[in-house]
Structure formats: structure tokens, C-alpha cells
Design an enzyme around this catalytic site. Structure first.
Site, short mmCIF file in Angstrom:
data_model
loop_
_atom_site.label_atom_id
_atom_site.label_comp_id
_atom_site.label_asym_id
_atom_site.label_seq_id
_atom_site.Cartn_x
_atom_site.Cartn_y
_atom_site.Cartn_z
N LYS A 121 40.26 -133.55 66.12
CA LYS A 121 40.17 -132.63 67.26
C LYS A 121 40.85 -133.26 68.46
CE LYS A 121 38.72 -129.14 69.84
NZ LYS A 121 37.50 -128.98 70.57
N ASN A 125 43.70 -131.66 70.88
CA ASN A 125 43.61 -131.61 72.34
C ASN A 125 44.75 -132.41 72.99
OD1 ASN A 125 40.09 -131.57 72.06
ND2 ASN A 125 41.28 -129.96 72.99
N GLU A 139 44.80 -119.56 76.39
CA GLU A 139 45.21 -120.60 77.33
C GLU A 139 44.29 -121.80 77.07
OE1 GLU A 139 44.85 -119.13 81.31
OE2 GLU A 139 46.64 -117.90 81.14
N SER A 140 44.84 -123.00 77.01
CA SER A 140 43.99 -124.17 76.79
C SER A 140 43.14 -124.43 78.03
CB SER A 140 44.84 -125.40 76.50
OG SER A 140 45.43 -125.87 77.70
O1 KPL Z 1 39.78 -127.30 72.82
C1 KPL Z 1 40.78 -126.76 73.22
C2 KPL Z 1 40.95 -126.64 74.68
O2 KPL Z 1 41.59 -125.73 75.17
O3 KPL Z 1 40.38 -127.51 75.37
C3 KPL Z 1 41.85 -126.28 72.26
C4 KPL Z 1 41.46 -126.74 70.87
C5 KPL Z 1 43.18 -126.80 72.62
C6 KPL Z 1 41.87 -124.77 72.18
O4 KPL Z 1 42.35 -124.16 73.33
#
Ligand code: KPL
Length: 306
Positions: free
Chosen positions: A183, A187, A251-252
């Protein structure tokens, strides 16, 4: 199960709402105003994948609470404060469900109870006071942070999540570390890139954005292996691609933070990779560049020490 959800942002509000739908669970959401007042007055409205309103207990005071589980969903730079407040209460277990790395160590430093680690690909955006948009179903994985915590508490939390119809898996301490590093790779690739280029996550699924996936995944996987967590380059790149595809239209969180002029979680994402890599003599130039670019933006706005 009695559950305190500590942090009423996007993921905290979504999990709080989904857990509060289960009659056997009693949920208290700890957050800030005006969100907390709106939930107290009119309930917490979920839109998107499913539409419903729930009325969890709410508070802006995170001290002297007690529950079976404290689910920590604050931004990573608030984990220390959250841990200090939680330490004034009593919990059977605490579970981090946050971005980035290092949150579990912070919680374990302050709390006596077993610490669990969690990671989720459920998608949510807090739309406004009292409202959260549920914009993608994924899964949630939990496991014990300390391999000695073998008293089944992760399984109990898994059952509590499953009762809310969440798609949940329970891992052992090694398994959850591998999940957290994968993960982290997602990120590390998606968050700063989308924030700097001001694009949705799907931009990393096609050239030129996709050119960044493999080098970033390789750097993160090499750093994980040097830190004793065995993940390989290909599965890590595949995990990033999976997240990009599953959240293409989103959007992240870092893109949203930058749009709103807020501090980001870059220190516990790319910054964490850079620090662990430095300790182990691993070269991570792409992560270092992304951390520096986002850090420069934060420093220019007075959001961090230069
Ligand atoms: O966890 C995320 C974030 O935006 O912080 C992801 C996995 C990139 C999904 O948007």
C-alpha cells in the site's frame, strides 16, 4: 462491539457509518466541528455506493474514552496527539487504519493494549459537514502489529468488520507488514504524482504517468526487503497498478490536500521510504525527488519547517 473511530475524515466517517449500521455495534466518532455538530444534529449521511443516514455518538473530545476497539483514522501527522488522548482512556485494542508508515509504533509507544495494523482500499470523500461520499468498495485487511499479540484480537476485529458487510481479511504480523509496504508503494507513486500534476489517479495507468510506477515500486520493494519485509518488485508494481485501476476516477488524498492548501502526508509516505532506505544504504532517487518537491510546496506555505 464498542468502537471509537478516532478521526472523522473521509475514511473515518465512512467506516464509522458502516459500523454504526450494525445494531450490535456501538460507535462513537471523534472529530472536529462543524462536521461533529452536523452529525449530532442531523446524523451522518452516506452517498454513492449506498445511500443512508446513521446516528453514531459524536464528540470533539478524544480524552477519557473507553471501548473494545479504537480505530485510528487521523492524518498521520496527528497520530502522536491521537495516541496521547487515547492513552487517557481504556481500550482492549487499537487499530491504525491510516496512510503511511510508523503509525503503529507511535500508538504502541503510548498505549498498553494490543496494537493492530490495518489497510484499506475503500474509497471515500468527506463532502461537507455531516456528509461522506462512498465512492468505491475495496477491502480492508487487519493484523497484529506485534507478533506476540496472539490472543485473537485481530480475528475479533475482522468479525466486527464482517458484521458490517465489509470485505475483510485477517493477516498475521508478517502478512500485514507485506500489505502495508505494498500500500505504501501505491501511495508513494499515486499521491505525490497526482498532487504535483493535478490529475486523477487514473493518469498513472497510461503514459507518461505509468512510466513512474515501476521505478517507484522497485525502490519501495528494495527498501522493504532491506527492512526485513519480503516483497518482490513485480508484485509490488502489480499492487500499484491495481490501486490505480480501482481508483482511476478519484483524486488522491494528497491532491485534495494540496488543492485545499493543507499539509500532506508526504513525510510518512515518500519520506518514510527515503529514511528507511538511507538507514539500509538503498538508493531511492525518485522517492527522494517527490518528497523534496512536495516538501518544498509545504515549506513555501509555512506548513512545515523548511
Ligand atoms: O490511499 C490513497 C490516497 O489517496 O491517499 C490512494 C490509494 C492513492 C487512493 O486514492
Amino acid at each position: 462491539m464498542d468502537i471509537v473511530v478516532f478521526g472523522a475524515g473521509s475514511i473515518g466517517s465512512l467506516f464509522g457509518a458502516l459500523l454504526a449500521r450494525v445494531p450490535e455495534h456501538s460507535v462513537t466518532l471523534v472529530g472536529r466541528d462543524p462536521h461533529v455538530s452536523a452529525v449530532r444534529d442531523s446524523g451522518l449521511r452516506v452517498t454513492g455506493v449506498d445511500e443512508f443516514v446513521v446516528r453514531p455518538a459524536v464528540t470533539t473530545d478524544g480524552t477519557r474514552l473507553s471501548a473494545d476497539l479504537a480505530l485510528v483514522t487521523v492524518k498521520a501527522f496527528d497520530t502522536e496527539t491521537a495516541a496521547e488522548e487515547l492513552a487517557t482512556g481504556a481500550f482492549r485494542a487499537v487499530c491504525s487504519l491510516q496512510n503511511g508508515m510508523g503509525n503503529e509504533e507511535t500508538l504502541a509507544r503510548h498505549l498498553d493494549c494490543p496494537v493492530l495494523a490495518g489497510t484499506t482500499s475503500y474509497g471515500a470523500v468527506r463532502e461537507g459537514p455531516g456528509e461522506v461520499a462512498w465512492n468505491g468498495s475495496g477491502d480492508v485487511v487487519v493484523g497484529p502489529w506485534d507478533p506476540r499479540d496472539a490472543d485473537g484480537v485481530a480475528e475479533e476485529v475482522g468479525e466486527a468488520f464482517a458484521a458490517a458487510d465489509l470485505s475483510v481479511a485477517v493477516e498475521d504480523a508478517d502478512g500485514i507488514r507485506r500489505r502495508l509496504w505494498r500500500k505504501l508503494a501505491a501511495n508513494a507513486a499515486v499521491n505525490p504524482t497526482t498532487a504535483l500534476a493535478r490529475v486523477e489517479n487514473g493518469a498513472l495507468g497510461e503514459p507518461p504517468g505509468s512510466d513512474l510506477v515501476e521505478p517507484i515500486a522497485r525502490e519501495v520493494a528494495a527498501t522493504a526487503r532491506a527492512s526485513g519485509v519480503d516483497i518482490d518488485d513485480e508484485e509490488t508494481a502489480a499492487a500499484v497498478e491495481e490501486v490505480v485501476a480501482a481508483t482511476a476516477a478519484n483524486e488522491s488524498s494528497m491532491y485534495r490536500d494540496i488543492e485545499r492548501g493543507r499539509r500532506t502526508e508526504v513525510d510518512v509516505i515518500n519520506g518514510y521510504v527515503v529514511e528507511r532506505a538511507r538507514e539500509h544504504g538503498v538508493d531511492v532517487p525518485v522517492n527522494r525527488t517527490l518528497r523534496t518537491l512536495i516538501g518544498t510546496w509545504e515549506a513555501a506555505r509555512g506548513l512545515r519547517e523548511p
